[in-house]
Write an enzyme that holds these catalytic residues in place. Structure first.
Site, short mmCIF file in Angstrom:
data_model
loop_
_atom_site.label_atom_id
_atom_site.label_comp_id
_atom_site.label_asym_id
_atom_site.label_seq_id
_atom_site.Cartn_x
_atom_site.Cartn_y
_atom_site.Cartn_z
CG ASN A 102 -9.17 -2.12 11.94
OD1 ASN A 102 -8.22 -2.74 11.46
ND2 ASN A 102 -9.61 -0.99 11.43
CG ASP A 156 -0.36 -0.56 2.48
OD1 ASP A 156 0.88 -0.56 2.60
OD2 ASP A 156 -1.11 -0.98 3.36
CD GLU A 210 -8.82 0.49 7.76
OE1 GLU A 210 -8.92 -0.33 8.69
OE2 GLU A 210 -7.94 1.38 7.72
C1 F6R Z 1 1.44 -1.67 6.18
C2 F6R Z 1 0.09 -2.25 6.22
C3 F6R Z 1 -0.69 -2.34 7.49
C4 F6R Z 1 0.14 -2.75 8.70
C5 F6R Z 1 -0.73 -2.85 9.96
C6 F6R Z 1 0.09 -3.18 11.20
O1 F6R Z 1 1.97 -1.69 4.88
O2 F6R Z 1 -0.39 -2.62 5.21
O3 F6R Z 1 -1.73 -3.25 7.31
O4 F6R Z 1 0.76 -3.97 8.45
O5 F6R Z 1 -1.40 -1.64 10.17
O6 F6R Z 1 0.96 -2.10 11.45
P1 F6R Z 1 2.07 -2.15 12.58
O7 F6R Z 1 3.08 -3.15 12.14
O8 F6R Z 1 2.66 -0.75 12.60
O9 F6R Z 1 1.40 -2.52 13.85
#
Ligand code: F6R
Length: 234
Positions: A130, A63, A137
Site C-alpha cells: 500500500n 520500527d 500507512e
Molecule cells: C520493515 C518495514 C516495512 C517493510 C515493508 C516491506 O522494517 O518497515 O515497511 O519494509 O512492509 O516488507 P517486505 O520486505 O516483507 O515485503
C-alpha cells in the site's frame, strides 16, 4: 530518484549490500537505518558473507511491534539478531522499545538518539503493497516523527505469515516518522518481486500523495531505488 534494476534476488541483494559496504568504507562510523521484512534478508546474508565491517557503525531500525517482548521470535529485535547482528560485529544497535511503559516518551527518546548520533547517513527501506515505508500507512502526515501506529489490517494480514494466526499479530507498532526518514542523507528503497509491481509502478508515476507514503521520496535529493524481479515502467 536514481533507479538500479536487478534481475535475480542474489544479484539484487549483492547490489544492496555493496551500497551499504561502500557507505561504511567511506565512513566507518556511519549511522545506518535498517529495515526488517523479506526483502532485505538477502542483503544481510551478503553482508555476512563478505564479513562487512560494521564494527564502528551505529544502526537504527525503522520500527518495532508494540506489545510483544524483544525476545519474542517475531519481534524485529529477534529478526535483526537472527539475520545480522549475531553474525557480524556491529558498533551499536538501536531498535524502538515496544515494551516501554511510556510509548510517547520512547518515541521522543528514539528521535533524540538519532540526533545524538548525527542523523542517519544511509537508510534502507522496503516498500509495502500500500506504499507504506516503515509502518507509516497511507494517510500518515508527511510531517510525522517517530510515533505509535495502529497497523492497517492489510499490513497485519501481510505479516500474519510469520505468526501462528492473524490474532497473534500485534495491532500497534512504533515507527520512525516520514519526516524522520526523509532526514536521512541517502535512502535506498529495496523493492523485489512481482507482488510489488503495482506499488512500484505507482511510485514511479511520480505523484506525491500522502495516500501513498513512499511517494514523498520523490522530494528527497538522494534516493536510490533498487528494484528486482518486477516489471517496471521506466
Ligand atoms: C520493515 C518495514 C516495512 C517493510 C515493508 C516491506 O522494517 O518497515 O515497511 O519494509 O512492509 O516488507 P517486505 O520486505 O516483507 O515485503
Amino acid at each position: 530518484m536514481k533507479h538500479i534494476k536487478a534481475n535475480r534476488y542474489e544479484n539484487f541483494s549483492q547490489t544492496a549490500a555493496e551500497l551499504m559496504m561502500n557507505q561504511v568504507e567511506k565512513k566507518p562510523n556511519s549511522t545506518l537505518g535498517l529495515a526488517t521484512g523479506s526483502t532485505p534478508k538477502g542483503m544481510y546474508k551478503e553482508l555476512i558473507k563478505h564479513s562487512a565491517d560494521l564494527s564502528q557503525a551505529v544502526t537504527f531500525n525503522l520500527d518495532e511491534y508494540v506489545g510483544i517482548s524483544s525476545d519474542h521470535p517475531q519481534s524485529y529485535r529477534s529478526f535483526m539478531e537472527e539475520n545480522l547482528f549475531q553474525h557480524i560485529r556491529v558498533g551499536q544497535t538501536y531498535i524502538p522499545d515496544g515494551e516501554a511503559a511510556d510509548l510517547a516518551a520512547e518515541c521522543e527518546r528514539y528521535e533524540q538518539l538519532i540526533q545524538q548520533h548525527g542523523g542517519i547517513d544511509l537508510q534502507v527501506l522496503g516498500l509495502g503493497h500500500n506504499g507504506h515505508i516503515g509502518f507509516n500507512e497511507p494517510g500518515t502526515p508527511f510531517s510525522s516523527r517517530t510515533h505509535v501506529v495502529d497497523l492497517a489490517e492489510t499490513t497485519r494480514k501481510a505479516n500474519a505469515r510469520f505468526f501462528n494466526s492473524l490474532d497473534e499479530v500485534p495491532k500497534k507498532a512504533i515507527t520512525m516518522g516520514i519526516e524522520t526518514i526523509m532526514e536521512a542523507k541517502h535512502i535506498i528503497l529495496l523493492v523485489y518481486g512481482e507482488d510489488k509491481q503495482e506499488a512500484v509502478n505507482r511510485l514511479l508515476q511520480g505523484e506525491v500523495d500522502e495516500q501513498f507514503p513512499a511517494s514523498i521520496l520523490h522530494d528527497h535529493p538522494n534516493v536510490t531505488l533498487l528494484s528486482g524481479g518486477v516489471k517496471v515502467l521506466n
